[in-house]
Scaffold this motif. Structure first.
Motif, PDB file in Angstrom:
ATOM      1  N   VAL A   1       0.839  -1.200   0.000  1.00  0.00           N
ATOM      2  CA  VAL A   1       0.000   0.000   0.000  1.00  0.00           C
ATOM      3  C   VAL A   1       0.874   1.249   0.000  1.00  0.00           C
ATOM      4  CG1 VAL A   1      -1.569   1.375   1.432  1.00  0.00           C
ATOM      5  CG2 VAL A   1      -2.066  -1.028   1.010  1.00  0.00           C
ATOM      6  N   ALA A   2       1.957   1.222   0.756  1.00  0.00           N
ATOM      7  CA  ALA A   2       2.859   2.375   0.814  1.00  0.00           C
ATOM      8  C   ALA A   2       3.510   2.656  -0.538  1.00  0.00           C
ATOM      9  CB  ALA A   2       3.938   2.142   1.869  1.00  0.00           C
ATOM     10  N   ARG A   3       3.510   1.674  -1.428  1.00  0.00           N
ATOM     11  CA  ARG A   3       4.101   1.850  -2.757  1.00  0.00           C
ATOM     12  C   ARG A   3       3.047   2.012  -3.845  1.00  0.00           C
ATOM     13  NH1 ARG A   3       7.150   0.435   0.698  1.00  0.00           N
ATOM     14  NH2 ARG A   3       9.406   0.639   0.642  1.00  0.00           N
ATOM     15  N   GLY A   4       1.833   2.348  -3.434  1.00  0.00           N
ATOM     16  CA  GLY A   4       0.803   2.715  -4.389  1.00  0.00           C
ATOM     17  C   GLY A   4      -0.043   1.589  -4.941  1.00  0.00           C
ATOM     18  N   HIS A   5       0.072   0.397  -4.394  1.00  0.00           N
ATOM     19  CA  HIS A   5      -0.730  -0.724  -4.867  1.00  0.00           C
ATOM     20  C   HIS A   5      -2.094  -0.763  -4.176  1.00  0.00           C
ATOM     21  CE1 HIS A   5       2.572  -2.713  -7.065  1.00  0.00           C
ATOM     22  NE2 HIS A   5       3.350  -2.354  -6.054  1.00  0.00           N
ATOM     23  N   ARG A   6      -3.070  -1.314  -4.864  1.00  0.00           N
ATOM     24  CA  ARG A   6      -4.346  -1.660  -4.257  1.00  0.00           C
ATOM     25  C   ARG A   6      -4.213  -3.096  -3.759  1.00  0.00           C
ATOM     26  NH1 ARG A   6      -5.094   0.680  -8.981  1.00  0.00           N
ATOM     27  NH2 ARG A   6      -5.416  -1.340 -10.032  1.00  0.00           N
ATOM     28  N   VAL A   7      -4.487  -3.322  -2.494  1.00  0.00           N
ATOM     29  CA  VAL A   7      -4.187  -4.619  -1.887  1.00  0.00           C
ATOM     30  C   VAL A   7      -5.443  -5.278  -1.344  1.00  0.00           C
ATOM     31  CG1 VAL A   7      -2.863  -5.831  -0.108  1.00  0.00           C
ATOM     32  CG2 VAL A   7      -1.854  -3.864  -1.287  1.00  0.00           C
ATOM     33  N   VAL A   8      -5.589  -6.556  -1.659  1.00  0.00           N
ATOM     34  CA  VAL A   8      -6.616  -7.399  -1.069  1.00  0.00           C
ATOM     35  C   VAL A   8      -5.896  -8.502  -0.297  1.00  0.00           C
ATOM     36  CG1 VAL A   8      -8.580  -8.926  -1.456  1.00  0.00           C
ATOM     37  CG2 VAL A   8      -8.204  -6.956  -2.962  1.00  0.00           C
ATOM     38  N   GLY A   9      -6.094  -8.531   1.002  1.00  0.00           N
ATOM     39  CA  GLY A   9      -5.473  -9.557   1.829  1.00  0.00           C
ATOM     40  C   GLY A   9      -6.473 -10.641   2.167  1.00  0.00           C
ATOM     41  N   VAL A  10      -6.053 -11.892   2.070  1.00  0.00           N
ATOM     42  CA  VAL A  10      -6.912 -13.029   2.396  1.00  0.00           C
ATOM     43  C   VAL A  10      -6.208 -13.906   3.418  1.00  0.00           C
ATOM     44  CG1 VAL A  10      -8.011 -15.126   1.516  1.00  0.00           C
ATOM     45  CG2 VAL A  10      -8.041 -13.034   0.136  1.00  0.00           C
ATOM     46  N   ASP A  11      -6.934 -14.286   4.449  1.00  0.00           N
ATOM     47  CA  ASP A  11      -6.377 -15.171   5.469  1.00  0.00           C
ATOM     48  C   ASP A  11      -7.527 -15.938   6.101  1.00  0.00           C
ATOM     49  OD1 ASP A  11      -3.407 -15.127   6.969  1.00  0.00           O
ATOM     50  OD2 ASP A  11      -5.009 -15.992   8.177  1.00  0.00           O
ATOM     51  N   ARG A  12      -7.235 -17.108   6.622  1.00  0.00           N
ATOM     52  CA  ARG A  12      -8.281 -17.911   7.245  1.00  0.00           C
ATOM     53  C   ARG A  12      -8.432 -17.609   8.735  1.00  0.00           C
ATOM     54  NH1 ARG A  12      -6.562 -24.160   7.149  1.00  0.00           N
ATOM     55  NH2 ARG A  12      -8.637 -24.254   8.094  1.00  0.00           N
ATOM     56  N   SER A  13      -7.505 -16.852   9.311  1.00  0.00           N
ATOM     57  CA  SER A  13      -7.545 -16.545  10.739  1.00  0.00           C
ATOM     58  C   SER A  13      -8.206 -15.195  10.982  1.00  0.00           C
ATOM     59  CB  SER A  13      -6.123 -16.530  11.321  1.00  0.00           C
ATOM     60  OG  SER A  13      -6.120 -15.982  12.622  1.00  0.00           O
ATOM     61  N   PRO A  14      -9.372 -15.154  11.622  1.00  0.00           N
ATOM     62  CA  PRO A  14     -10.015 -13.860  11.903  1.00  0.00           C
ATOM     63  C   PRO A  14      -9.189 -12.989  12.833  1.00  0.00           C
ATOM     64  CG  PRO A  14     -11.181 -15.664  13.009  1.00  0.00           C
ATOM     65  CD  PRO A  14     -10.192 -16.290  12.087  1.00  0.00           C
ATOM     66  N   GLU A  15      -8.443 -13.622  13.735  1.00  0.00           N
ATOM     67  CA  GLU A  15      -7.620 -12.841  14.658  1.00  0.00           C
ATOM     68  C   GLU A  15      -6.492 -12.129  13.913  1.00  0.00           C
ATOM     69  OE1 GLU A  15      -9.852 -15.888  16.720  1.00  0.00           O
ATOM     70  OE2 GLU A  15      -8.391 -16.068  15.093  1.00  0.00           O
ATOM     71  N   MET A  16      -5.863 -12.806  12.970  1.00  0.00           N
ATOM     72  CA  MET A  16      -4.812 -12.166  12.170  1.00  0.00           C
ATOM     73  C   MET A  16      -5.405 -11.069  11.300  1.00  0.00           C
ATOM     74  SD  MET A  16      -1.973 -13.806  13.032  1.00  0.00           S
ATOM     75  CE  MET A  16      -0.661 -14.217  11.886  1.00  0.00           C
ATOM     76  N   LEU A  17      -6.572 -11.307  10.727  1.00  0.00           N
ATOM     77  CA  LEU A  17      -7.222 -10.308   9.881  1.00  0.00           C
ATOM     78  C   LEU A  17      -7.605  -9.055  10.667  1.00  0.00           C
ATOM     79  CD1 LEU A  17      -9.537 -12.541   7.658  1.00  0.00           C
ATOM     80  CD2 LEU A  17      -7.517 -11.267   6.920  1.00  0.00           C
ATOM     81  N   ASP A  18      -8.040  -9.238  11.900  1.00  0.00           N
ATOM     82  CA  ASP A  18      -8.380  -8.074  12.733  1.00  0.00           C
ATOM     83  C   ASP A  18      -7.169  -7.174  12.900  1.00  0.00           C
ATOM     84  OD1 ASP A  18     -10.977  -8.908  13.024  1.00  0.00           O
ATOM     85  OD2 ASP A  18     -10.692  -9.782  15.016  1.00  0.00           O
ATOM     86  N   ARG A  19      -6.031  -7.773  13.144  1.00  0.00           N
ATOM     87  CA  ARG A  19      -4.814  -6.977  13.329  1.00  0.00           C
ATOM     88  C   ARG A  19      -4.364  -6.348  12.011  1.00  0.00           C
ATOM     89  NH1 ARG A  19      -2.508  -7.510  18.243  1.00  0.00           N
ATOM     90  NH2 ARG A  19      -3.520  -9.025  19.625  1.00  0.00           N
ATOM     91  N   ALA A  20      -4.549  -7.071  10.916  1.00  0.00           N
ATOM     92  CA  ALA A  20      -4.182  -6.518   9.611  1.00  0.00           C
ATOM     93  C   ALA A  20      -5.042  -5.307   9.270  1.00  0.00           C
ATOM     94  CB  ALA A  20      -4.337  -7.592   8.537  1.00  0.00           C
ATOM     95  N   GLY A  21      -6.332  -5.377   9.597  1.00  0.00           N
ATOM     96  CA  GLY A  21      -7.226  -4.264   9.315  1.00  0.00           C
ATOM     97  C   GLY A  21      -6.850  -3.001  10.061  1.00  0.00           C
ATOM     98  N   VAL A  22      -6.399  -3.157  11.290  1.00  0.00           N
ATOM     99  CA  VAL A  22      -5.955  -2.004  12.077  1.00  0.00           C
ATOM    100  C   VAL A  22      -4.626  -1.475  11.548  1.00  0.00           C
ATOM    101  CG1 VAL A  22      -5.195  -1.266  14.373  1.00  0.00           C
ATOM    102  CG2 VAL A  22      -7.186  -2.761  14.141  1.00  0.00           C
ATOM    103  N   ARG A  23      -3.765  -2.372  11.160  1.00  0.00           N
ATOM    104  CA  ARG A  23      -2.424  -1.999  10.695  1.00  0.00           C
ATOM    105  C   ARG A  23      -2.466  -1.325   9.321  1.00  0.00           C
ATOM    106  NH1 ARG A  23       2.433  -6.476  10.380  1.00  0.00           N
ATOM    107  NH2 ARG A  23       4.161  -5.102   9.810  1.00  0.00           N
ATOM    108  N   VAL A  24      -3.350  -1.808   8.446  1.00  0.00           N
ATOM    109  CA  VAL A  24      -3.396  -1.294   7.069  1.00  0.00           C
ATOM    110  C   VAL A  24      -4.845  -0.942   6.717  1.00  0.00           C
ATOM    111  CG1 VAL A  24      -2.501  -1.634   4.737  1.00  0.00           C
ATOM    112  CG2 VAL A  24      -1.629  -3.049   6.600  1.00  0.00           C
TER     113      VAL A  24
END
Length: 223
Positions: free
Chosen positions: A134-157
């Protein structure tokens, strides 16, 4: 052949309902196992006599190390990947996983040479690659099976989109992305073929760009 045979035996044991509830791990056994792999590669011709003699000398030093020889080992409870990453999510980024120092320099060199586009961060975890992209101008879609990891990713990015899903059934349409990044995750996949087929499906036709970082055995089991 040994690896394939061992895997087949394990499948037969599991099919019969046998699965040891705990794993016994000893540091000396691990180190000797690594030395054994290196010596087998030398046996196949990958290394010379000097390498073999150095490995044998190192084995002798390991066997003379009283701290290792007398170590009691540890007993680790067996669990599934989802449960492991649930407990690991809180400490996944800090303290920093030392494997990041191995894969990030290589991946950054590859990604820095790409034009901006839509990137799938497959098995995105807490979003370390999503943040970089994202910092380099890309549109990013992140996929993961762990809701706990995704929660942290959403806050981080917050500028990325995060979806819960599996590498075998990605929640994206055909040809949706320009690049696929998958870091330190394929070690958990029993068969690469269906996952690679999914990566190919979601990549835009005519764009032969798929980036992956990760080697079998390099991802430590979650504590």
């Amino acid at each position: 052949m040994l690896r394939a045979g061992g895997s087949k035996c394990l499948e037969l044991f599991e099919a019969a309902g046998y699965c040891p509830p705990v794993i016994y791990q000893h540091p000396l056994a691990y180190l000797l196992g690594l030395e054994g792999v290196a010596l087998l590669r030398a046996w196949a011709g990958d290394y010379d006599r000097e390498f073999v003699e150095a490995r044998l000398a190192e084995v002798r030093r390991l066997l003379d190390d009283e701290a290792l020889v007398n170590h009691g080992g540890v007993v680790v409870g067996r669990g599934d990947t989802a449960t492991g990453y649930r407990s690991w999510s809180a400490t996944y980024d800090e303290p920093r996983n030392s494997l990041f120092d191995s894969d990030e320099p290589v991946m950054h060199d590859i990604l820095d040479a790409l034009p901006s586009g839509t990137v799938l961060d497959a098995a995105c975890g807490t979003g370390r690659y999503a943040a970089y992209l994202v910092a380099r101008g890309h549109r990013v879609v992140g996929v993961d099976r762990s809701p706990e990891m995704l929660d942290r990713a959403g806050v981080r990015v917050p500028d990325a989109t995060f979806l819960r899903g599996d590498l075998h059934r990605l929640p994206l349409t055909d040809g949706a992305v320009d690049v696929v990044v998958c870091a330190l995750a394929l070690v958990h996949v029993p068969s690469l073929a269906p996952v690679m087929a999914e990566f190919a499906r979601v990549l835009r036709p005519g764009v032969p760009t798929g980036c992956h970082a990760g080697r079998p055995g390099c991802s430590p089991p979650p504590p």
